[in-house]
Design a protein around this motif. Structure first.
Motif, PDB file in Angstrom:
ATOM      1  N   GLN A 361      17.900  92.191  -3.636  1.00  0.00           N
ATOM      2  CA  GLN A 361      19.229  91.960  -4.202  1.00  0.00           C
ATOM      3  C   GLN A 361      20.315  92.403  -3.231  1.00  0.00           C
ATOM      4  N   TRP A 362      20.083  93.501  -2.543  1.00  0.00           N
ATOM      5  CA  TRP A 362      21.049  93.942  -1.532  1.00  0.00           C
ATOM      6  C   TRP A 362      21.182  92.875  -0.451  1.00  0.00           C
ATOM      7  N   GLN A 366      24.558  90.757   0.644  1.00  0.00           N
ATOM      8  CA  GLN A 366      25.118  90.705   2.003  1.00  0.00           C
ATOM      9  C   GLN A 366      25.359  89.257   2.433  1.00  0.00           C
ATOM     10  N   TYR A 367      24.428  88.386   2.128  1.00  0.00           N
ATOM     11  CA  TYR A 367      24.604  86.982   2.476  1.00  0.00           C
ATOM     12  C   TYR A 367      25.791  86.380   1.733  1.00  0.00           C
ATOM     13  N   ARG A 368      25.928  86.690   0.464  1.00  0.00           N
ATOM     14  CA  ARG A 368      27.034  86.109  -0.321  1.00  0.00           C
ATOM     15  C   ARG A 368      28.385  86.621   0.176  1.00  0.00           C
ATOM     16  N   TYR A 381      16.744  79.850   2.322  1.00  0.00           N
ATOM     17  CA  TYR A 381      16.098  79.448   3.565  1.00  0.00           C
ATOM     18  C   TYR A 381      16.588  80.259   4.753  1.00  0.00           C
ATOM     19  N   ALA A 382      17.847  80.624   4.765  1.00  0.00           N
ATOM     20  CA  ALA A 382      18.334  81.471   5.857  1.00  0.00           C
ATOM     21  C   ALA A 382      17.653  82.828   5.832  1.00  0.00           C
ATOM     22  N   ALA A 383      17.552  83.430   4.649  1.00  0.00           N
ATOM     23  CA  ALA A 383      16.974  84.770   4.536  1.00  0.00           C
ATOM     24  C   ALA A 383      15.475  84.765   4.774  1.00  0.00           C
ATOM     25  N   LEU A 506      21.346  92.505  10.224  1.00  0.00           N
ATOM     26  CA  LEU A 506      20.989  92.843   8.854  1.00  0.00           C
ATOM     27  C   LEU A 506      19.498  93.164   8.747  1.00  0.00           C
ATOM     28  N   TRP A 507      18.662  92.272   9.263  1.00  0.00           N
ATOM     29  CA  TRP A 507      17.215  92.458   9.113  1.00  0.00           C
ATOM     30  C   TRP A 507      16.675  93.555  10.026  1.00  0.00           C
ATOM     31  N   ALA A 508      17.429  93.931  11.047  1.00  0.00           N
ATOM     32  CA  ALA A 508      16.998  95.006  11.935  1.00  0.00           C
ATOM     33  C   ALA A 508      17.219  96.387  11.334  1.00  0.00           C
ATOM     34  N   THR A 509      17.786  96.452  10.126  1.00  0.00           N
ATOM     35  CA  THR A 509      17.975  97.754   9.480  1.00  0.00           C
ATOM     36  C   THR A 509      16.675  98.321   8.927  1.00  0.00           C
ATOM     37  N   ALA A 510      15.603  97.551   8.960  1.00  0.00           N
ATOM     38  CA  ALA A 510      14.282  98.037   8.542  1.00  0.00           C
ATOM     39  C   ALA A 510      13.255  97.552   9.561  1.00  0.00           C
ATOM     40  N   PRO A 511      12.101  98.226   9.679  1.00  0.00           N
ATOM     41  CA  PRO A 511      11.115  97.846  10.699  1.00  0.00           C
ATOM     42  C   PRO A 511      10.500  96.479  10.421  1.00  0.00           C
ATOM     43  N   TYR A 512      10.206  95.787  11.513  1.00  0.00           N
ATOM     44  CA  TYR A 512       9.471  94.533  11.433  1.00  0.00           C
ATOM     45  C   TYR A 512       7.977  94.830  11.429  1.00  0.00           C
ATOM     46  N   VAL A 513       7.240  94.171  10.561  1.00  0.00           N
ATOM     47  CA  VAL A 513       5.791  94.296  10.521  1.00  0.00           C
ATOM     48  C   VAL A 513       5.196  92.909  10.778  1.00  0.00           C
TER      49      VAL A 513
END
Length: 517
Positions: A361-362, A366-368, A381-383, A506-513
């Motif tokens: 939801q967060w 952010q996207y909106r 699709y973007a997310a 935005l997505w770099a705020t958490a680790p990639y697995v």
């Protein structure tokens, strides 16, 4: 993109599609070229040699090279592909170590650059018999020698059996060792087909790109290729041996084998073993079980791009690319995942598909806030693209830049499909542009003037890298931090710094697995 739940081949190349494909894509002439013991054929003005054996292997054992000399052999049709689920319309066999060559002229004096293609399918499925990856047009229009390779996949290529004893010490990376053997074949024999063994480029899409990223950290692969290009395919981390062992045990349980019955697994009829590949993955909690390269500390002594880029390959010039809306390929806009999508259920549905652990939801909020005019579908699709596989490509490019690798170039395909308006620029859509197979079964590029122009540009970029170590586009800037220069391939081709930069942050705020690991 690496995802075990679904692959390009299961979506685009079903047996029904193959059955509907009209007559040969390329016209054949009576000419029968010969190289050594191999008799080829002529396709679209180039010489083709199909189904050349480069090795043999017993189940769960290292491959051994095929002798170059021997009785006269026809090399005029594709050989069987690795046994797998979902491609029942093609001949399959564990005896699947074959490659194919297309060359403008089998003249040892020609010394043309060589482009070796590895197919996608998440280490689990796929083959290079796909009409999109036939190499005649790329060889003819790009004036290069094209090689495409089949190898062992799924549990046959990547099941981790080392706990059963030294006999199986290489088992977690046999598929990679097959590719290394194929590259050794290229080094030793491609000159006879008109190729230059000193100018070998590897390129691959999806799982094929991931295989290349893994080879870049495998000592035995060092020096076997001189440039590389990955298309929506990245491998930041390999599978850990404990996770890999859990998956092997899950496979054996699904096959109703005792936990220690490795001999039963080794001798099981291949049809039954393939059935077992549907086993639920004990790490991800869904099926099918993931089988991919394993950090075995010998064949693969480190992760490919963690904690940094493998030093052995920093001097290898490299193109890395992704498509703008990867997930439109396998999250069907006409299917159940999108039916009834609105702001009330977007977060939950999007959260099922991403691989980075952030509050869905967060993320939607952010996207909106950033793009208030976007619809729920556009955000979805973007997310799912930016939170699924694209971060792996960003990490690889960033790590090369941090390590000082000067020869790195990044692209983004954004030309939407003119064939399917709901598809956008999706996973696999760069393949026909590079191969020139715009009209092949499974292509969404169309054959209009825009498609032809972009194909000429992208093919030129890739063949330029193979020939000179630089893309064949003069103004393609190197990827460096913080600019992150990116070539955007659309109806208009342009350079842009850090496209989708806010989504990257935005997505770099958490680790990639890495999916599967």
């Amino acid at each position: 993109m690496i995802d075990t739940a679904i692959t390009r081949r299961s979506l685009v190349k079903s047996a029904a599609v193959l059955a509907a494909t009209p007559a040969p894509l390329f016209a054949r002439s009576p000419a029968t070229p010969a190289v050594g013991r191999y008799l080829g054929l002529t396709e679209q003005g180039v010489q083709a040699f199909k189904g050349i054996r480069y090795g043999r292997a017993e189940r769960f054992a290292r491959p051994v090279a095929e002798p170059w000399t021997g009785p006269r052999t026809e090399a005029q049709k594709f050989a069987p592909i690795c046994p797998q689920r979902g491609l029942d319309g093609e001949p399959q066999s564990e005896d699947c170590l074959f490659l194919n060559v297309w060359t403008p002229e089998a003249n040892p004096a020609a010394k043309r650059a060589v482009m070796v293609y590895f197919h996608g399918g998440a280490y689990t499925t796929g083959s290079v018999t796909d009409p999109l990856t036939h190499g005649a047009r790329l060889a003819a229009q790009g004036d290069v020698v094209v090689v495409t390779v089949n190898h062992r996949l799924n549990a046959l290529g990547y099941a981790w059996l080392k706990p059963f004893g030294a006999r199986y010490a290489d088992s977690g990376n046999l598929g990679q060792l097959d590719l290394i053997l194929a590259l050794q074949w290229v080094r030793d024999h491609i000159a006879a087909f008109g190729g230059d063994p000193a100018r070998v480029m590897v390129f691959g899409q999806s799982g094929g790109g991931a295989k290349i990223a893994t080879l870049m950290a495998m000592p035995a692969a060092k020096g076997l290729f001189h440039s590389a290009a990955t298309m929506s395919g990245q491998q930041v981390q390999a599978s850990g041996p404990m996770h890999a062992w859990a998956r092997t045990q899950a496979l054996m349980a699904a096959l109703k084998l005792a936990p220690g019955d490795v001999e039963g697994l080794r001798t099981l009829p291949i049809e039954r073993l393939v059935e077992g590949l549907a086993a639920t993955d004990p790490v991800m909690g869904s099926g099918p079980a993931y089988f991919g390269p394993v950090l075995d500390m010998t064949n693969l002594p480190r992760h490919p791009f963690w904690p940094d880029a493998a030093p052995q390959s920093l001097s290898v010039p490299m193109i890395l690319g992704n498509t703008h809306e990867e997930t439109r390929n396998f999250l069907d806009p006409r299917g159940s995942r999108l039916k009834g999508l609105d702001w009330t259920n977007l977060a939950e549905r999007m959260g099922r598909e991403v691989k980075i652990d952030l509050d869905p939801q967060w993320v939607v909020d952010q996207y909106r806030a950033r793009e208030p005019g976007w619809t729920p579908e556009q955000v979805y699709y973007a997310a799912t693209t930016a939170g699924r596989s694209w971060p792996g490509q960003v990490i690889e490019a960033d790590e090369r830049a941090k390590a000082g690798a000067q020869a790195t170039w990044v692209y983004q395909l954004e030309r939407p499909s003119p064939v399917d308006p709901l598809r956008g620029a999706a996973h696999t859509d760069d393949i026909p542009y590079v191969f020139g197979t715009l009209d092949a079964a499974g292509s969404f590029s169309g054959t209009d003037a825009g498609a032809q122009a972009l194909s000429k540009t992208m093919m030129g970029a890739f063949t330029g890298l193979a020939k000179t170590g630089r893309p064949g586009i003069a103004d393609w800037a190197n990827y460096a931090l913080p600019a992150r220069a990116t070539m955007v391939f659309g109806d208009a081709v342009r350079m842009e710094n850090d496209p989708r930069g806010w989504q990257r942050e935005l997505w770099a705020t958490a680790p990639y697995v890495q999916p599967g690991t």
